[in-house]
Design an enzyme around this catalytic site. Structure first.
Site, PDB file in Angstrom:
ATOM      1  N   HIS A   1      17.663  -9.366  69.026  1.00  0.00           N
ATOM      2  CA  HIS A   1      16.828  -8.649  68.055  1.00  0.00           C
ATOM      3  C   HIS A   1      15.466  -9.318  68.095  1.00  0.00           C
ATOM      4  O   HIS A   1      15.364 -10.542  68.096  1.00  0.00           O
ATOM      5  CB  HIS A   1      17.439  -8.732  66.654  1.00  0.00           C
ATOM      6  CG  HIS A   1      16.657  -8.015  65.594  1.00  0.00           C
ATOM      7  ND1 HIS A   1      16.109  -6.750  65.779  1.00  0.00           N
ATOM      8  CD2 HIS A   1      16.321  -8.375  64.328  1.00  0.00           C
ATOM      9  CE1 HIS A   1      15.492  -6.370  64.671  1.00  0.00           C
ATOM     10  NE2 HIS A   1      15.602  -7.340  63.785  1.00  0.00           N
TER      11      HIS A   1
ATOM     12  N   GLY B   1      29.262  -7.151  66.927  1.00  0.00           N
ATOM     13  CA  GLY B   1      29.817  -7.983  67.977  1.00  0.00           C
ATOM     14  C   GLY B   1      31.268  -7.694  68.301  1.00  0.00           C
ATOM     15  O   GLY B   1      31.680  -7.759  69.473  1.00  0.00           O
TER      16      GLY B   1
END
EC number: 1.1.1.86
Length: 491
Positions: free
Chosen positions: A132, A158
């Site tokens: 990110h 995840g």
């Protein structure tokens, strides 16, 4: 440090916001080979850190985890997760100097401290990876000019990254190279190999920019992905109870309703979601969604404006510096809401019942998805990026609510997403209260009776649904995701 985006001129801003290219599968013919034989050190062993590491190791890469000395000495959760999965674990000083690629997968608010700690330890010509770009774009972190900076951003939590890999598939992924840090011109090769090692190339990869990823990600999570689901949950629950519905039944209808509704969204977009309704209910849901879009458009635009200008980020970082006072207060208040504290319903709600009695919820999903998409595109973000940050991720977030209500959603998402969620929902709930007061019987909690409909009206509504730009781009992108497993577990 200055917000990186705000240091760019208008032409540069537009170019980076609009960077988005769907990459062909042939571009990943070399798989993860570019990183094979090199040392990859991951900093952070949370959901993304552990699961990306597992995938990368299974793809033949040399993976280890760098943790703070105290995390190792005290055998914290990050140390336990890494060691229990057989990874080499060491301190920053032990592992970073040998790393060819350092992957920073810590929470946003830790990025500056982590990068300032690891950067002096990194060897000349190494690469730094993110999933990110907040630290680069919003914080404006300055990285040594000999270091290559890349991003690989899976568009799933995840756990999904790992599960899809184990099935021989992957999750849609954005990759990018920071234009200020690609001294050897190898950034794209590194990003492609990393994406292939996680399995992302099997589900579709967009070549993007740090700027486009950050601005679209923030917009999606604040509005439709989290903020709209939270506001909708609170409003719909209170409305049902106000009209005499058993609080336990009302809670279950909402908690599992979002997940059931958005599973149809995942499989066939807004078109399929709306097709699950009877014709009279579809016409009503469409009308409600148009009203909602008109009411909420200024709020969506304000969030986008504050994200583009950096106003949102500066406000959140001020709260970081104030020990998360606003975030923790909002979190506590959410936990005390009637929806969060309602009793559990022991009965079963059939799948179609969620659609038949959730017409308003469907209208909220449609309005929120379309508004988020439209607002991003109007701001210069390309349609494919806007799709991934609105419609695509919604079923994944709805699934967290199905587990443990809003509490679970806010635990699973990042603190950045949670902060933005509260900003949106705290504004949206009072904004929609007059609209909620005008609802008709059958909009929520009761099914709309079957009846005659006007053929021309139904034709026009169906056409409007199917011709929306998000349906056009979504059909193309979902074609690369047909093998992804079903998410919904509602019952």
């Amino acid at each position: 440090m200055a917000n990186y985006f705000n240091t760019l001129n208008l032409r540069q801003q537009l170019a980076q916001l609009g960077k988005c290219r769907f990459m062909g599968r042939d571009e990943f013919a070399d798989g993860a080979s570019y990183l094979q034989g090199k040392k990859v050190v991951i900093v952070g062993c949370g959901a993304q850190g552990l699961n990306q590491g597992l995938n990368m190791r299974d793809s033949g890469l040399d993976i280890s985890y760098a943790l703070r000395k105290e995390a190792i000495a005290e055998k914290r959760a990050s140390w336990r997760k890494a060691t229990e999965n057989g990874f080499k674990v060491g301190t920053y000083e032990e592992l970073i100097p040998q790393a060819d690629l350092v992957v920073n997968l810590t929470p946003d608010k830790q990025h500056s401290d982590v990068v300032r700690t690891v950067q002096p330890l990194m060897k000349d010509g190494a690469a730094l990876g993110y999933s990110h770009g907040f630290n680069i774009v919003e914080v404006g972190e300055q990285i040594r000019k000999d270091i290559t900076v890349v991003m690989v951003a899976p568009k799933c939590p995840g756990t999904e990254v790992r599960e899809e890999y184990k099935r021989g598939f992957g999750v849609p992924t954005l990759i990018a190279v920071h234009p200020e840090n690609d001294p050897k011109g190898e950034g794209m090769a590194i990003a492609k190999a990393w994406a292939a090692a996680t399995g992302g190339h099997r589900a579709g990869v967009l070549e993007s920019s740090f700027v486009a990823e950050v601005k679209s990600d923030l917009m999606g999570e604040q509005t439709i992905l989290c903020g709209m689901l939270q506001a909708g949950s609170l409003l719909c629950f209170d409305k049902l109870v106000e009209e005499g519905t058993d609080p336990a039944y009302a809670e279950k209808l909402i908690q599992f309703g979002w997940e059931t509704i958005t599973e149809a969204l995942k499989q066939g977009g807004i078109t399929l979601m709306m097709d699950r309704l009877s014709n009279p209910a579809k016409l009503r849901a469409y009308a409600l969604s148009e009203q909602l879009k008109e009411i909420m458009a200024p709020l969506f635009q304000k969030h986008m404006d504050d994200i583009i200008s950096g106003e949102f980020s500066s406000g959140m970082m001020a709260d970081w510096a104030n020990d998360d006072k606003k975030l923790l207060t909002w979190r506590e208040e959410t936990g005390k809401t009637a929806f969060e504290t309602a009793p559990q319903y022991e009965g079963k709600i059939g799948e179609q019942e969620y659609f038949d009695k959730g017409v308003l919820m469907i209208a909220m999903v449609k309005a929120g998805v379309e508004l988020a998409f439209e607002t991003m595109v109007d701001s210069g973000i390309i349609e494919e990026s806007a799709y991934y940050e609105s419609l695509h991720e919604l079923p994944l977030i709805a699934n967290t609510i199905a587990r443990k209500r809003l509490y679970e959603m806010n635990v699973v998402i990042s603190d950045t997403a949670e902060y933005g969620n509260y900003l949106f929902s705290y504004a949206c709930v009072p904004l929609l209260k007059p609209f909620m007061a005008e609802l008709q019987p059958g909009d929520l909690g009761k099914a709309i009776p079957e009846g005659a409909v006007d053929n021309a009206q139904l034709r026009d509504v169906n056409e409007a649904i199917r011709c929306h730009a998000i349906e056009q781009v979504g059909k193309k992108l979902r074609g690369y995701m047909t093998d992804m497993k079903r998410i919904a577990v509602a019952g």
